[in-house]
Design a protein around this motif. Structure first.
Motif, mmCIF file in Angstrom:
data_model
loop_
_atom_site.group_PDB
_atom_site.id
_atom_site.type_symbol
_atom_site.label_atom_id
_atom_site.label_comp_id
_atom_site.label_asym_id
_atom_site.label_seq_id
_atom_site.Cartn_x
_atom_site.Cartn_y
_atom_site.Cartn_z
ATOM 1 N N MET A 33 75.045 36.389 -21.072
ATOM 2 C CA MET A 33 74.410 36.965 -22.058
ATOM 3 C C MET A 33 73.203 35.909 -22.727
ATOM 4 S SD MET A 33 75.395 39.903 -22.113
ATOM 5 C CE MET A 33 74.766 40.538 -23.785
ATOM 6 N N ILE A 34 71.917 36.181 -22.514
ATOM 7 C CA ILE A 34 70.841 35.425 -22.550
ATOM 8 C C ILE A 34 69.927 36.071 -23.856
ATOM 9 C CG2 ILE A 34 68.861 34.115 -21.848
ATOM 10 C CD1 ILE A 34 70.151 34.088 -19.172
ATOM 11 N N ALA A 35 69.939 35.382 -25.123
ATOM 12 C CA ALA A 35 69.177 35.838 -26.071
ATOM 13 C C ALA A 35 67.894 34.963 -26.101
ATOM 14 C CB ALA A 35 69.876 35.759 -27.465
ATOM 15 N N THR A 36 66.786 35.773 -26.074
ATOM 16 C CA THR A 36 65.391 35.247 -25.650
ATOM 17 C C THR A 36 64.417 35.914 -26.856
ATOM 18 O OG1 THR A 36 63.512 34.793 -24.357
ATOM 19 C CG2 THR A 36 64.628 36.731 -24.220
ATOM 20 N N PHE A 82 70.706 30.712 -25.742
ATOM 21 C CA PHE A 82 69.580 31.063 -26.896
ATOM 22 C C PHE A 82 68.274 30.346 -26.410
ATOM 23 C CE2 PHE A 82 67.906 30.348 -31.236
ATOM 24 C CZ PHE A 82 67.005 31.309 -30.954
ATOM 25 N N ILE A 83 67.194 31.222 -26.033
ATOM 26 C CA ILE A 83 66.074 30.522 -25.717
ATOM 27 C C ILE A 83 64.968 31.047 -26.979
ATOM 28 C CG2 ILE A 83 64.053 30.528 -24.132
ATOM 29 C CD1 ILE A 83 66.367 29.535 -22.893
ATOM 30 N N SER A 84 64.702 29.891 -27.527
ATOM 31 C CA SER A 84 63.785 30.274 -28.891
ATOM 32 C C SER A 84 62.203 29.740 -28.728
ATOM 33 C CB SER A 84 64.149 29.242 -30.086
ATOM 34 O OG SER A 84 63.592 29.181 -31.227
ATOM 35 N N ALA A 85 61.554 30.328 -29.484
ATOM 36 C CA ALA A 85 60.147 30.266 -29.161
ATOM 37 C C ALA A 85 59.697 28.708 -30.154
ATOM 38 C CB ALA A 85 59.177 31.117 -29.998
ATOM 39 N N ASN A 86 60.676 28.103 -30.819
ATOM 40 C CA ASN A 86 60.528 26.585 -31.495
ATOM 41 C C ASN A 86 61.810 25.974 -31.331
ATOM 42 O OD1 ASN A 86 61.944 27.661 -33.491
ATOM 43 N ND2 ASN A 86 60.171 27.518 -34.900
ATOM 44 N N MET A 87 61.723 24.821 -31.870
ATOM 45 C CA MET A 87 62.878 24.111 -31.949
ATOM 46 C C MET A 87 63.850 24.079 -33.303
ATOM 47 S SD MET A 87 63.829 22.798 -29.065
ATOM 48 C CE MET A 87 64.784 21.155 -29.344
ATOM 49 N N LYS A 88 63.248 24.746 -34.260
ATOM 50 C CA LYS A 88 63.733 24.887 -35.501
ATOM 51 C C LYS A 88 65.073 25.326 -35.401
ATOM 52 C CE LYS A 88 62.242 27.682 -38.579
ATOM 53 N NZ LYS A 88 61.209 28.011 -39.584
ATOM 54 N N TYR A 89 65.178 26.629 -34.821
ATOM 55 C CA TYR A 89 66.365 27.494 -34.808
ATOM 56 C C TYR A 89 67.473 26.758 -34.106
ATOM 57 C CZ TYR A 89 63.471 31.026 -37.264
ATOM 58 O OH TYR A 89 62.523 31.327 -38.207
ATOM 59 N N PRO A 90 67.300 26.555 -32.644
ATOM 60 C CA PRO A 90 68.219 25.727 -32.107
ATOM 61 C C PRO A 90 68.587 24.487 -32.572
ATOM 62 C CG PRO A 90 66.320 26.474 -30.616
ATOM 63 C CD PRO A 90 65.967 26.519 -31.811
ATOM 64 N N ASP A 91 67.917 23.572 -33.267
ATOM 65 C CA ASP A 91 68.335 22.376 -33.962
ATOM 66 C C ASP A 91 69.200 22.970 -35.134
ATOM 67 O OD1 ASP A 91 66.800 20.647 -32.411
ATOM 68 O OD2 ASP A 91 65.189 20.516 -33.874
ATOM 69 N N HIS A 92 68.858 23.939 -35.627
ATOM 70 C CA HIS A 92 69.744 24.390 -36.993
ATOM 71 C C HIS A 92 71.141 24.740 -36.467
ATOM 72 C CE1 HIS A 92 70.948 26.231 -40.754
ATOM 73 N NE2 HIS A 92 71.205 27.323 -40.067
ATOM 74 N N LEU A 93 71.235 25.419 -35.164
ATOM 75 C CA LEU A 93 72.561 26.011 -34.695
ATOM 76 C C LEU A 93 73.111 24.675 -34.137
ATOM 77 C CD1 LEU A 93 71.227 28.904 -32.375
ATOM 78 C CD2 LEU A 93 72.727 29.228 -34.832
ATOM 79 N N TYR A 94 72.637 23.693 -33.827
ATOM 80 C CA TYR A 94 73.145 22.459 -33.488
ATOM 81 C C TYR A 94 73.961 21.652 -34.560
ATOM 82 C CZ TYR A 94 74.046 17.709 -31.415
ATOM 83 O OH TYR A 94 74.495 16.794 -31.188
ATOM 84 N N PRO A 214 52.711 22.050 -32.355
ATOM 85 C CA PRO A 214 53.095 22.286 -31.023
ATOM 86 C C PRO A 214 54.141 23.415 -31.181
ATOM 87 C CG PRO A 214 53.056 19.806 -31.128
ATOM 88 C CD PRO A 214 52.919 20.365 -32.767
ATOM 89 N N ILE A 215 53.914 24.378 -30.240
ATOM 90 C CA ILE A 215 54.979 25.364 -30.070
ATOM 91 C C ILE A 215 56.035 25.028 -29.224
ATOM 92 C CG2 ILE A 215 55.614 28.127 -29.904
ATOM 93 C CD1 ILE A 215 52.513 28.496 -30.604
ATOM 94 N N GLU A 216 57.075 24.364 -29.431
ATOM 95 C CA GLU A 216 58.004 23.872 -28.487
ATOM 96 C C GLU A 216 59.248 24.937 -28.310
ATOM 97 O OE1 GLU A 216 58.720 19.163 -29.523
ATOM 98 O OE2 GLU A 216 59.528 20.420 -30.772
ATOM 99 N N HIS A 217 59.389 25.365 -26.947
ATOM 100 C CA HIS A 217 60.216 26.393 -26.598
ATOM 101 C C HIS A 217 61.610 25.718 -26.447
ATOM 102 C CE1 HIS A 217 57.244 29.459 -26.932
ATOM 103 N NE2 HIS A 217 56.658 29.038 -25.468
ATOM 104 N N GLY A 218 62.450 26.165 -27.164
ATOM 105 C CA GLY A 218 63.736 25.315 -26.862
ATOM 106 C C GLY A 218 64.952 26.243 -26.297
ATOM 107 N N SER A 219 65.782 25.641 -25.630
ATOM 108 C CA SER A 219 67.077 26.250 -25.061
ATOM 109 C C SER A 219 68.391 25.660 -25.577
ATOM 110 C CB SER A 219 66.923 26.228 -23.461
ATOM 111 O OG SER A 219 67.131 24.857 -23.056
#
Length: 255
Positions: A33-36, A82-94, A214-219
């Motif tokens: 399941m990939i949330a993008t 989770f594939i995010s359009a920036n790193m803010k949300y992945p960083d928060h989840l981590y 910069p729009i960093e796409h995060g995984s």
């Protein structure tokens, strides 16, 4: 058929249905399941297709804004990647313990686009009375919307045209505003434009990246009890292979 035969047949039919449903559930549970983020929907469709072809691992994509998907993950949504359009949300989840360490997979580009052949979108045109609506994604949940607001503020336009701004829940909905003419033009990702190929409509203009962060796409691999972490890691690694990089670059994303 006697009563015993009817009962026996009913039991067999019920058992068959239960086993069938169990099989469907098992198949669903084995899918990755990939949330993008909506801005990355089209590259992800191609990436998952090629990944499945090479690995045999089935994938299912769930699309929404990065902020909404992040909130769903924290609420227990059964996503593996989770594939995010920036790193803010992945960083928060981590930081909150919901995921493994995030990785940047590429950089996005912001563009102005109009589907109307007679409109050449520009910042000057936004001030004209002939332009009633300028579309952008919700800056509270969509990184491309956040970048669009940055640009408008840098050009000292935000306060002047704020009554004209219409917000989509995601880049996908913003694209619909532009395609249908509900907005004369608006901000979107270059992936949207390049995905149209020869079917490109209207006119578009890439925005100088000096005017937005910069729009960093995060995984990131999500921590859950589904037991598919190795598959999730394999998918993220696939994005960094030659084939994965080629797909990302095909949609205008810088690696």
């Amino acid at each position: 058929m006697d009563a015993f035969g009817i009962v026996k047949k009913s039991i067999f039919l019920g058992l068959f249905i239960v086993l069938s449903l169990a099989g469907c559930k098992q198949d669903s549970e084995q899918k990755l399941m990939i949330a993008t983020a909506a801005s990355l929907r089209l590259p992800l469709i191609e990436l998952t297709k090629e990944f499945t072809k090479e690995s045999g691992i089935e994938c299912e994509i769930v699309v929404a804004s990065s902020g909404k998907l992040s909130a769903q993950i924290q609420a227990g949504a059964p996503y593996d990647v989770f594939i995010s359009a920036n790193m803010k949300y992945p960083d928060h989840l981590y930081e909150k313990g919901f995921s493994a360490k995030p990785k940047v997979i590429g950089y996005g580009k912001l563009v102005l686009w109009s589907s109307n052949d007679s409109i050449y979108p520009s910042f000057e045109l936004m001030l004209k009375e002939t332009v009633h609506h300028v579309a952008l994604a919700n800056p509270k949940t969509a990184p491309y919307g956040e970048a669009a607001v940055e640009v408008l503020r840098d050009y000292n336009l935000f306060g002047l045209i704020k009554e004209k701004l219409v917000y989509g829940e995601s880049v996908s909905q913003t694209d619909q505003f532009i395609l249908t003419g509900a907005a004369e033009f608006g901000f979107t990702s270059i992936s949207t434009i390049l995905s149209l190929g020869k079917k490109q409509v209207g006119h578009w203009k890439e925005i100088d990246r000096d005017f937005y962060s910069p729009i960093e796409h995060g995984s990131v691999v999500i921590k859950n009890e589904r037991g598919l972490e190795l598959n999730a890691e394999a998918f993220i690694e696939f994005i960094h292979t030659g084939k994965g990089r080629n797909i990302m670059e095909k949609f205008g994303l810088e690696i």
